[in-house]
Design a protein around this motif. Structure first.
Motif, PDB file in Angstrom:
ATOM      1  N   GLY A   1       0.854  -1.188   0.000  1.00 14.90           N
ATOM      2  CA  GLY A   1       0.000   0.000   0.000  1.00 14.90           C
ATOM      3  C   GLY A   1       0.883   1.229   0.000  1.00 14.90           C
ATOM      4  O   GLY A   1       1.652   1.457   0.922  1.00 14.90           O
ATOM      5  N   SER A   2       0.789   2.004  -1.058  1.00 18.72           N
ATOM      6  CA  SER A   2       1.693   3.146  -1.121  1.00 18.72           C
ATOM      7  C   SER A   2       1.218   4.257  -0.232  1.00 18.72           C
ATOM      8  O   SER A   2       0.362   4.050   0.607  1.00 18.72           O
ATOM      9  CB  SER A   2       1.914   3.594  -2.554  1.00 18.72           C
ATOM     10  OG  SER A   2       0.717   3.980  -3.172  1.00 18.72           O
ATOM     11  N   PHE A   3       1.655   5.456  -0.492  1.00 21.12           N
ATOM     12  CA  PHE A   3       2.242   6.280   0.544  1.00 21.12           C
ATOM     13  C   PHE A   3       1.222   7.234   1.144  1.00 21.12           C
ATOM     14  O   PHE A   3       1.028   8.340   0.658  1.00 21.12           O
ATOM     15  CB  PHE A   3       3.441   7.014  -0.035  1.00 21.12           C
ATOM     16  CG  PHE A   3       4.306   6.131  -0.906  1.00 21.12           C
ATOM     17  CD1 PHE A   3       4.847   4.954  -0.406  1.00 21.12           C
ATOM     18  CD2 PHE A   3       4.559   6.454  -2.226  1.00 21.12           C
ATOM     19  CE1 PHE A   3       5.638   4.139  -1.196  1.00 21.12           C
ATOM     20  CE2 PHE A   3       5.359   5.637  -3.026  1.00 21.12           C
ATOM     21  CZ  PHE A   3       5.896   4.473  -2.510  1.00 21.12           C
ATOM     22  N   SER A   4       0.542   6.790   2.217  1.00 21.64           N
ATOM     23  CA  SER A   4      -0.283   7.723   2.989  1.00 21.64           C
ATOM     24  C   SER A   4       0.607   8.735   3.697  1.00 21.64           C
ATOM     25  O   SER A   4       0.171   9.841   4.008  1.00 21.64           O
ATOM     26  CB  SER A   4      -1.133   6.966   4.003  1.00 21.64           C
ATOM     27  OG  SER A   4      -2.198   6.302   3.365  1.00 21.64           O
ATOM     28  N   SER A   5       1.832   8.324   3.988  1.00 20.83           N
ATOM     29  CA  SER A   5       2.847   9.226   4.526  1.00 20.83           C
ATOM     30  C   SER A   5       4.199   8.574   4.279  1.00 20.83           C
ATOM     31  O   SER A   5       4.276   7.371   3.997  1.00 20.83           O
ATOM     32  CB  SER A   5       2.623   9.475   6.022  1.00 20.83           C
ATOM     33  OG  SER A   5       3.406  10.555   6.493  1.00 20.83           O
ATOM     34  N   LEU A   6       5.254   9.367   4.385  1.00 17.24           N
ATOM     35  CA  LEU A   6       6.600   8.822   4.215  1.00 17.24           C
ATOM     36  C   LEU A   6       7.600   9.711   4.934  1.00 17.24           C
ATOM     37  O   LEU A   6       7.337  10.883   5.197  1.00 17.24           O
ATOM     38  CB  LEU A   6       6.961   8.672   2.729  1.00 17.24           C
ATOM     39  CG  LEU A   6       6.918   9.897   1.809  1.00 17.24           C
ATOM     40  CD1 LEU A   6       8.139  10.792   1.959  1.00 17.24           C
ATOM     41  CD2 LEU A   6       6.795   9.455   0.361  1.00 17.24           C
TER      42      LEU A   6
ATOM     43  N   THR B   1       7.756   4.161   4.634  1.00 16.44           N
ATOM     44  CA  THR B   1       6.471   4.575   4.082  1.00 16.44           C
ATOM     45  C   THR B   1       5.339   3.945   4.884  1.00 16.44           C
ATOM     46  O   THR B   1       5.475   2.847   5.433  1.00 16.44           O
ATOM     47  CB  THR B   1       6.335   4.187   2.602  1.00 16.44           C
ATOM     48  OG1 THR B   1       6.231   2.774   2.482  1.00 16.44           O
ATOM     49  CG2 THR B   1       7.523   4.697   1.805  1.00 16.44           C
ATOM     50  N   LEU B   2       4.224   4.663   4.926  1.00 13.24           N
ATOM     51  CA  LEU B   2       3.090   4.267   5.763  1.00 13.24           C
ATOM     52  C   LEU B   2       1.875   3.963   4.896  1.00 13.24           C
ATOM     53  O   LEU B   2       1.336   4.854   4.242  1.00 13.24           O
ATOM     54  CB  LEU B   2       2.760   5.416   6.727  1.00 13.24           C
ATOM     55  CG  LEU B   2       1.629   5.189   7.723  1.00 13.24           C
ATOM     56  CD1 LEU B   2       2.062   4.199   8.795  1.00 13.24           C
ATOM     57  CD2 LEU B   2       1.209   6.513   8.360  1.00 13.24           C
ATOM     58  N   PRO B   3       1.417   2.703   4.880  1.00 18.68           N
ATOM     59  CA  PRO B   3       0.135   2.410   4.242  1.00 18.68           C
ATOM     60  C   PRO B   3      -1.003   2.684   5.226  1.00 18.68           C
ATOM     61  O   PRO B   3      -0.768   2.816   6.423  1.00 18.68           O
ATOM     62  CB  PRO B   3       0.240   0.918   3.928  1.00 18.68           C
ATOM     63  CG  PRO B   3       1.124   0.376   5.024  1.00 18.68           C
ATOM     64  CD  PRO B   3       2.085   1.491   5.389  1.00 18.68           C
ATOM     65  N   ASP B   4      -2.232   2.754   4.722  1.00 16.55           N
ATOM     66  CA  ASP B   4      -3.340   3.012   5.635  1.00 16.55           C
ATOM     67  C   ASP B   4      -3.951   1.705   6.142  1.00 16.55           C
ATOM     68  O   ASP B   4      -3.213   0.863   6.649  1.00 16.55           O
ATOM     69  CB  ASP B   4      -4.366   3.951   4.997  1.00 16.55           C
ATOM     70  CG  ASP B   4      -4.790   3.536   3.592  1.00 16.55           C
ATOM     71  OD1 ASP B   4      -4.914   2.332   3.338  1.00 16.55           O
ATOM     72  OD2 ASP B   4      -5.020   4.423   2.750  1.00 16.55           O
TER      73      ASP B   4
END
Length: 500
Positions: free
Chosen positions: A69-74, A94-97
């Motif tokens: 899951g790409s980048f809700s935040s990084l 990187t942060l997925p949701d």
């Protein structure tokens, strides 16, 4: 300048920025040559344009065996950002949701909360100017494991919808499904990531609008509970953490802590809601949620502060989602922030159109602006924070007398067709050889360029959230295929910032 901006009302405030009431009625594309500058608080901020891009295929599998899951935040891990010649390297987290989900069908997975780690390499010309910008740089991302997040008891989190279920840990009420998928675990819809000086990190959440503090191993060590005004509650004032229906007051469903960042000196944590609280919303239209809140916490004397020292209103842009020149019917919600100093931050505000979105509507607005809270009214400790008093005037869609919004000015307009084309992108899907700009740009990090000739230059990394949309998708061992691939993508802008 903006070629199709049909309404822009500005009032000068202390600090020198402009308080914006921005209505975008036609696509806000720009043809003004780079570099482009704005002045905020007497300081000049300059966008030098895109310098690099990188892509990971949508079907990439992460370290836990799920579709990435790409980048809700990084964020680049502190201490890892290096330059050697024209090559920059670092460790990117990187942060997925909450994982793949279809709320309209009540489909959720027991998706474990996590952060993904990559080895990041960027090759880009270190100089600035026309010659440098003509040659796009390249980013390489190599998956390198990650961390599975654990609660106070050492159990994993879940992305599953909590409904009205709750649990308590360390005396704190937390969202948790009573039965079915994810039962007994803490529900987490992670949207914002910030490393903490000295170790560990914060993660901002949609379900409860909490900010969770984790140690360097991914273990929960504290919870920053928002003030009463922000906590989602039903008509009786009881917690209402579900994402399927809006609460009576507090954060909107799926509109929680979308932006969060520390000041460079580590003493202030800025926490921003994606759009207006329910009590601050005007009518039922999508344009009525433009007055959002940003909370500022003092982290100099404790990493889990109990109450804000600053609490401000930021007015978001509104737009016509058909780009047809009609009255605005949507709010350009903010998707990420990065703090520049104790009173200014970058904010990414965007529409809901682009590759991955349904409906085929045109891309209208995606911009990064400089926000300055100097001169804005501080609501900390007032009834607007301790209770659920609306900031709106009775029966209207304007602010109450005496409340001054934070000032801001646009800095980076993502809708620059010429600049995007150099990176293989376009604003629609009808350009052979160019990919359409994706819908959800939700992640940013700001890093020094380490250029002695231009000491105030920095790189702004911007990442998309692809919503796990892939032709070959897997989640918790089950297929979750989509008809298209929505690749994981990074864009890097070079900025010149005052005294950066």
């Amino acid at each position: 300048m903006r070629s199709h901006l049909t309404a822009l009302l500005a009032t000068c405030l202390a600090g020198g920025a402009a308080a914006q009431a921005l209505e975008v009625r036609q696509p806000d594309t720009t043809t003004t040559p780079l570099p482009r500058s704005v002045v905020v608080g007497g300081d000049t901020f300059t966008d030098q344009g895109l310098v690099a891009t990188g892509v990971l295929p949508a079907g990439t599998i992460d370290f836990l065996g799920d579709t990435l899951g790409s980048f809700s935040s990084l964020a680049i891990e502190p201490g890892t950002w290096k330059r050697e010649g024209d090559t920059y390297t670092g460790v990117l987290w990187t942060l997925p949701d909450r994982g793949r989900n279809e709320p309209e069908h009540n489909l959720f997975f027991d998706y474990a909360g996590r952060v993904n780690r990559f080895r990041f390499t960027m090759k880009v010309r270190s100089s600035v100017g026309a010659d440098a910008s003509a040659i796009p740089g390249a980013i390489t991302l190599i998956p390198d494991g990650g961390l599975e997040l654990r609660d106070f008891r050492g159990r994993p989190f879940t992305g599953a919808e909590p409904g009205t279920g709750t649990t308590k840990q360390h005396g704190i009420l937390l969202p948790s499904p009573r039965e079915g998928t994810g039962a007994g675990k803490i529900s987490l819809d992670a949207e914002s990531l910030q490393f903490i000086p000295g170790g560990g990190f914060y993660i901002g959440d949609e379900y409860a609008a909490h900010v969770y503090r984790f140690d360097a191993r991914g273990r929960l060590t504290g919870v920053l509970v928002p003030p009463r005004a922000v906590r989602p509650a039903d008509k009786d004032g009881k917690p209402y953490f579900t994402s399927l229906e809006p609460p009576a007051t507090g954060r909107r469903n799926n509109q929680g802590v979308e932006g969060m960042a520390l000041s460079p000196d580590g003493t202030r944590l800025f926490v921003m809601l994606q759009s207006a609280l329910l009590q601050d919303s005007a009518g039922k239209g999508g344009e009525g949620r433009r007055f959002t809140r940003v909370l500022v916490y003092d982290t100099a004397h404790g990493k889990v502060p109990h109450r804000p020292v600053g609490h401000y209103v930021v007015q978001l842009p509104v737009y016509d989602d058909r780009g047809a020149g009609d009255a605005p019917n949507r709010t350009a919600a903010q998707s990420e922030i990065r703090v520049l100093d104790n009173h200014r931050f970058l904010m990414l505000a965007r529409d809901g159109s682009g590759w991955g979105a349904e409906g085929g509507k045109p891309i209208v607005f995606k911009s990064i602006v400089v926000v300055d809270i100097d001169g804005a009214t501080n609501l900390a400790g007032t009834d607007y924070e301790k209770g659920t008093k609306s900031v709106l005037a009775e029966g209207g869609d304007t602010l109450r007398h005496g409340i001054q919004v934070a000032a801001w000015k646009p800095l980076v307009n993502l809708l620059d067709p010429k600049d995007l084309a150099r990176m293989g992108l376009a604003l629609d899907a009808n350009h052979p050889g160019l990919a359409q700009l994706s819908e959800k740009w939700e992640a940013m990090d700001l890093l020094p360029a380490h250029d002695p000739a231009h000491p105030d230059d920095a790189f702004l990394i911007v990442g998309n959230d692809n919503d796990f949309i892939a032709k070959h998708c897997v989640m918790e061992g089950q297929a979750c295929d989509s008809p298209i691939d929505n690749d994981n993508r990074l864009l890097v802008y070079r900025l010149t910032l005052p005294h950066h």
